[in-house]
Write a protein that holds these residues in place. Structure first.
Motif, PDB file in Angstrom:
ATOM      1  N   GLN A  66       0.584  -1.146  -0.081  1.00 28.06           N
ATOM      2  CA  GLN A  66       0.570   0.005  -0.131  1.00 28.06           C
ATOM      3  C   GLN A  66       0.571   1.175   0.192  1.00 28.06           C
ATOM      4  O   GLN A  66       1.674   1.214   0.344  1.00 28.06           O
ATOM      5  CB  GLN A  66      -0.709   0.034   1.381  1.00 28.06           C
ATOM      6  CG  GLN A  66      -2.020   0.979   1.368  1.00 28.06           C
ATOM      7  CD  GLN A  66      -2.748   0.710   2.297  1.00 28.06           C
ATOM      8  OE1 GLN A  66      -2.594   0.433   3.053  1.00 28.06           O
ATOM      9  NE2 GLN A  66      -3.405   2.015   2.894  1.00 28.06           N
ATOM     10  N   SER A 110     -10.053   8.572   5.067  1.00 29.77           N
ATOM     11  CA  SER A 110      -8.883   8.539   6.592  1.00 29.77           C
ATOM     12  C   SER A 110      -7.720   9.511   6.739  1.00 29.77           C
ATOM     13  O   SER A 110      -7.692  10.133   7.765  1.00 29.77           O
ATOM     14  CB  SER A 110      -7.839   7.211   6.733  1.00 29.77           C
ATOM     15  OG  SER A 110      -8.804   5.785   6.170  1.00 29.77           O
ATOM     16  N   ASP A 162      -7.043   6.697   2.016  1.00 32.22           N
ATOM     17  CA  ASP A 162      -8.422   7.255   1.454  1.00 32.22           C
ATOM     18  C   ASP A 162      -8.400   8.343   1.909  1.00 32.22           C
ATOM     19  O   ASP A 162      -8.134   8.467   3.672  1.00 32.22           O
ATOM     20  CB  ASP A 162      -9.301   5.966   1.343  1.00 32.22           C
ATOM     21  CG  ASP A 162      -9.445   6.242   2.729  1.00 32.22           C
ATOM     22  OD1 ASP A 162     -10.752   6.977   3.755  1.00 32.22           O
ATOM     23  OD2 ASP A 162      -8.873   5.825   3.774  1.00 32.22           O
ATOM     24  N   PHE A 202      -7.526   4.901  13.052  1.00 35.81           N
ATOM     25  CA  PHE A 202      -8.182   4.645  11.487  1.00 35.81           C
ATOM     26  C   PHE A 202      -8.441   3.214  10.902  1.00 35.81           C
ATOM     27  O   PHE A 202      -8.128   2.262  11.234  1.00 35.81           O
ATOM     28  CB  PHE A 202      -7.971   5.678  10.756  1.00 35.81           C
ATOM     29  CG  PHE A 202      -7.091   6.885  11.343  1.00 35.81           C
ATOM     30  CD1 PHE A 202      -8.194   7.496  12.176  1.00 35.81           C
ATOM     31  CD2 PHE A 202      -5.492   6.796  11.468  1.00 35.81           C
ATOM     32  CE1 PHE A 202      -7.921   8.488  12.535  1.00 35.81           C
ATOM     33  CE2 PHE A 202      -5.018   7.966  12.376  1.00 35.81           C
ATOM     34  CZ  PHE A 202      -5.896   8.694  12.885  1.00 35.81           C
ATOM     35  N   ILE A 203      -9.642   3.065  10.536  1.00 36.62           N
ATOM     36  CA  ILE A 203      -9.758   1.658   9.486  1.00 36.62           C
ATOM     37  C   ILE A 203      -9.617   2.279   7.963  1.00 36.62           C
ATOM     38  O   ILE A 203     -10.564   2.758   7.246  1.00 36.62           O
ATOM     39  CB  ILE A 203     -10.988   0.970   9.395  1.00 36.62           C
ATOM     40  CG1 ILE A 203     -10.540   1.450  11.555  1.00 36.62           C
ATOM     41  CG2 ILE A 203     -11.128  -0.655   9.269  1.00 36.62           C
ATOM     42  CD1 ILE A 203     -12.162   0.595  11.536  1.00 36.62           C
ATOM     43  N   PRO A 204      -8.326   2.586   7.619  1.00 38.35           N
ATOM     44  CA  PRO A 204      -8.419   3.050   5.778  1.00 38.35           C
ATOM     45  C   PRO A 204      -8.595   1.494   5.101  1.00 38.35           C
ATOM     46  O   PRO A 204      -8.182   0.489   5.348  1.00 38.35           O
ATOM     47  CB  PRO A 204      -6.938   3.039   6.568  1.00 38.35           C
ATOM     48  CG  PRO A 204      -6.138   2.445   7.011  1.00 38.35           C
ATOM     49  CD  PRO A 204      -7.058   2.409   8.195  1.00 38.35           C
ATOM     50  N   PHE A 205      -9.266   2.455   3.583  1.00 37.07           N
ATOM     51  CA  PHE A 205      -9.630   1.217   3.215  1.00 37.07           C
ATOM     52  C   PHE A 205      -8.342   1.315   1.924  1.00 37.07           C
ATOM     53  O   PHE A 205      -7.798   1.965   1.712  1.00 37.07           O
ATOM     54  CB  PHE A 205     -11.143   1.363   2.322  1.00 37.07           C
ATOM     55  CG  PHE A 205     -11.605   1.251   2.890  1.00 37.07           C
ATOM     56  CD1 PHE A 205     -13.045   1.445   3.356  1.00 37.07           C
ATOM     57  CD2 PHE A 205     -12.666  -0.097   3.846  1.00 37.07           C
ATOM     58  CE1 PHE A 205     -14.127   2.129   3.502  1.00 37.07           C
ATOM     59  CE2 PHE A 205     -13.025   0.045   4.493  1.00 37.07           C
ATOM     60  CZ  PHE A 205     -14.543   0.549   4.666  1.00 37.07           C
ATOM     61  N   PRO A 206      -7.779   0.139   2.277  1.00 34.84           N
ATOM     62  CA  PRO A 206      -6.008   0.192   1.355  1.00 34.84           C
ATOM     63  C   PRO A 206      -6.248   0.209  -0.076  1.00 34.84           C
ATOM     64  O   PRO A 206      -7.088  -0.564  -1.338  1.00 34.84           O
ATOM     65  CB  PRO A 206      -5.175  -0.691   1.225  1.00 34.84           C
ATOM     66  CG  PRO A 206      -6.101  -1.787   2.403  1.00 34.84           C
ATOM     67  CD  PRO A 206      -7.440  -0.934   2.733  1.00 34.84           C
TER      68      PRO A 206
END
Lengths: 232, 392
Positions: free
Chosen positions: A147, A154, A151, B17-21
């Motif tokens: 990665q 975030s 996003d 945080f809960i990022p969507f990669p």
């Protein structure tokens, strides 16, 4: 000082650790007897939050730790703690990282940890440290192996947390812009750092010294254009 | 651009945080909606070079071509012109719609003088393919495969195209009737026996046929597209078919099928009748063989739709040109940076404007530079963000 701790399976919070000293350690052991005890306590503190099977503090453990420290787990100071530890994986602390972070402030109890957090704020604010912390914050949120970007949602939270206290107006407007624009669905490190330079160098809110013909990331060109359109 | 989502299961609550990669970089299409002059000039030329339009003498046509060339010099996006010109030329050549091959070749040589051979290489390749195809068809007619396997009364001719020269045609599904599949296979067997190791792909959207049809009011020959043929042949075995029936049997894509049925049942020449009557093809419509069909001529053209362009075709042609420009910009940036190793932003932009032959905005150049930074071809210098370093 080398130490190896052996954990017997099935036993909780093993406090029996076998300590082996090398020759040079013995020489210093007199003065370091106090600190070796400290290290032991630091380790024990770690194990009191760690997951038994993985040997690491996991998100659940962190939450417990946070409530013990009376800090919200989304508090920026936890991120600062992670930075101090150079923690690699978001939501997890290894023993090595724990020791790294807590050794110099010598935090071996929860109360001392609370004090550490206070000091950390000051430490991070130092200009020499802040860029490092800011960069770290981005990298910390990259959870998947390859990665490279985060996003928008975030990023907005991260910006608010990390940069908000220093550049409140810029961050608020930029976050607003990020949410309404549709050119970019993710932000990469280059844009992240670009925004930091932007906050530091560009006069706000007039942007009088901003030149889109220079190498500013395009997203900032678009942001400035949007801001200028708003004020006319 | 690839995206992968990671859903956090409810048990783990991340502290932060809960990022969507997301993986991959942002790709933008450089779309300049105002640049239609190239497209319009190409269309004008198509009309002039097509058969069946105003009868112009050879001299007049030459004069017109010269005038067009003057305009051509002002076109900023010549690659857009080339894409449209190529697409129209292809249709003319494949459907035999050129007014005069000499005029076609004259235009090509004018463009060659104007822009160099690189510009016209592919166009010339298309002519070569057409001429070569003629020879191949002659051999085919004489071949054992044709003489023993092709039923008498069936005339089959094939254009064999070299992929690199011709426009890219999107693959269009169709379930051919058994007989047509057989004919295709017979040709393929012949061709591969002469040229082994080649890959042949049938472009069914470009096919056209002449069908012999027996109407109560008289026999006719219908010049139709392959897709129209497939639809019409269904009526050899059925009197009435619903839209859905036809869709299921032919496997033709929805929009394309509606266009095809419209051309057969709703236009000037109605070999089929649509029930209920109307201009548009709706899901519940049915079609029947038009018993009452009559026309003055023996040979009737119904394949006009192949010569018309759809809006989608035009958009995709332009888009492809812009996509291609993106690659050219990337290549230019890498080339420049590889030579210079270290270069400031403003100097890089200046060099790019010098090297690139099509119009482009500085913002679009920035986009490509950033994409290359993301892909680690370059980096911003750590001490001076106005400078780029080439990453070997």
């Amino acid at each position: 000082m080398r130490r190896s701790s052996s954990k017997k399976t099935g036993q909780s919070n093993s406090t029996s650790a076998s300590i082996t000293f090398s020759a040079t350690d013995l020489f210093r052991s007199a003065s370091s007897k106090a600190s070796s005890k400290e290290m032991e306590r630091i380790d024990n503190l770690f194990y009191s939050y760690a997951n038994r099977s993985s040997g690491m503090i996991d998100p659940e453990g962190i939450e417990t730790l946070c409530s013990d420290m009376e800090v919200d787990h989304t508090d920026v100071r936890i991120l600062m703690l992670a930075w101090k530890m150079r923690a690699e994986k978001q939501g997890y602390f290894t023993l090595e990282e724990w020791r790294r972070g807590l050794k110099s402030p010598r935090a071996d109890t929860v109360n001392k940890l609370k004090k550490v957090l206070l000091d950390l704020e000051k430490e991070v604010k130092r200009p020499s440290n802040f860029v490092d912390f800011y960069t770290y914050a981005f990298r910390y949120c990259l959870t998947e192996e390859k990665q490279k970007s985060i996003d928008i949602e975030s990023i907005c939270q991260l910006l608010d947390l990390v940069l908000g206290p220093h550049f409140r107006a810029q961050v608020d407007y930029f976050v607003e812009y990020l949410k309404i624009q549709s050119d970019y669905k993710v932000i990469n490190m280059d844009q992240w750092m670009g925004f930091y330079r932007f906050c530091n160098q560009i006069s706000f809110p007039d942007f009088s010294n901003y030149d889109p013909e220079l190498a500013w990331p395009l997203i900032l060109d678009n942001f400035v254009e949007w801001m200028r359109a708003k004020t006319t | 651009m690839g995206c992968s989502f990671v859903l956090c299961d409810d048990h783990c609550s991340f502290p932060f945080f809960i990022p969507f990669p997301f993986l991959g970089s942002i790709s933008g299409i450089l779309l300049d909606v105002h640049n239609r002059s190239a497209e319009l000039i190409a269309k004008f030329l198509d009309e002039k070079l097509r058969a069946g339009n105003k009868v112009t003498s050879e001299e007049e046509l030459e004069g017109t071509l010269e005038k067009v060339l003057v305009l051509f010099r002002f076109i900023q996006g010549k690659d857009v012109f080339e894409a449209f010109y190529k697409k129209d030329l292809a249709k003319r050549l494949l459907l035999g719609k050129s007014a005069s091959i000499d005029a076609e070749k004259s235009m090509i040589s004018k463009l060659k003088t104007e822009c160099g051979s690189q510009f016209t290489n592919k166009l010339e390749g298309m002519f070569k393919d057409i001429e070569l195809s003629k020879e191949i068809n002659e051999s085919f007619k004489q071949s054992s495969q044709a003489r023993t396997k092709l039923p008498s009364g069936i005339e089959l001719s094939v254009h064999v195209l070299t992929t690199g020269y011709w426009p890219t045609y999107p693959p269009m599904d169709v379930r051919l009737p058994h007989e047509l599949n057989v004919y295709q296979d017979i040709f393929k067997e012949f061709y591969l026996s002469k040229y082994s190791g080649r890959r042949l792909m049938w472009q069914n959207s470009l096919g056209h046929c002449v069908l012999k049809a027996e109407f109560p009011k008289g026999k006719k020959e219908l010049a139709v597209s392959l897709f129209q043929t497939v639809v019409l042949m269904l009526f050899n075995d059925a009197q009435k078919l619903s839209f859905q029936d036809i869709k299921d049997s032919t496997g033709i894509e929805d929009k394309e099928l509606r266009r095809t049925l419209q051309s057969l049942a709703c236009g000037k020449v109605r070999v089929l009748q649509k029930l209920p009557k109307g201009r548009d093809v709706d899901d519940d419509d049915s079609f029947v063989f038009n018993e009452g069909f009559a026309a003055p001529l023996y040979r009737i053209k119904v394949n006009a739709i192949q010569m018309k362009e759809t809006v989608e075709e035009n958009t995709s042609t332009t888009e492809r040109v812009f996509q291609d420009r993106q690659y050219q910009v990337d290549a230019a940036i890498v080339r420049i940076m590889k030579t210079r190793k270290v270069l400031s932003h403003t100097l890089l932009i200046t060099e790019l404007f010098q090297q690139l032959k099509f119009p482009i905005k500085p913002a679009d150049l920035k986009k490509r530079i950033e994409s290359l930074i993301d892909r680690e071809y370059l980096e911003r210098d750590k001490n001076n963000p106005q400078i780029y370093n080439y990453l070997a």
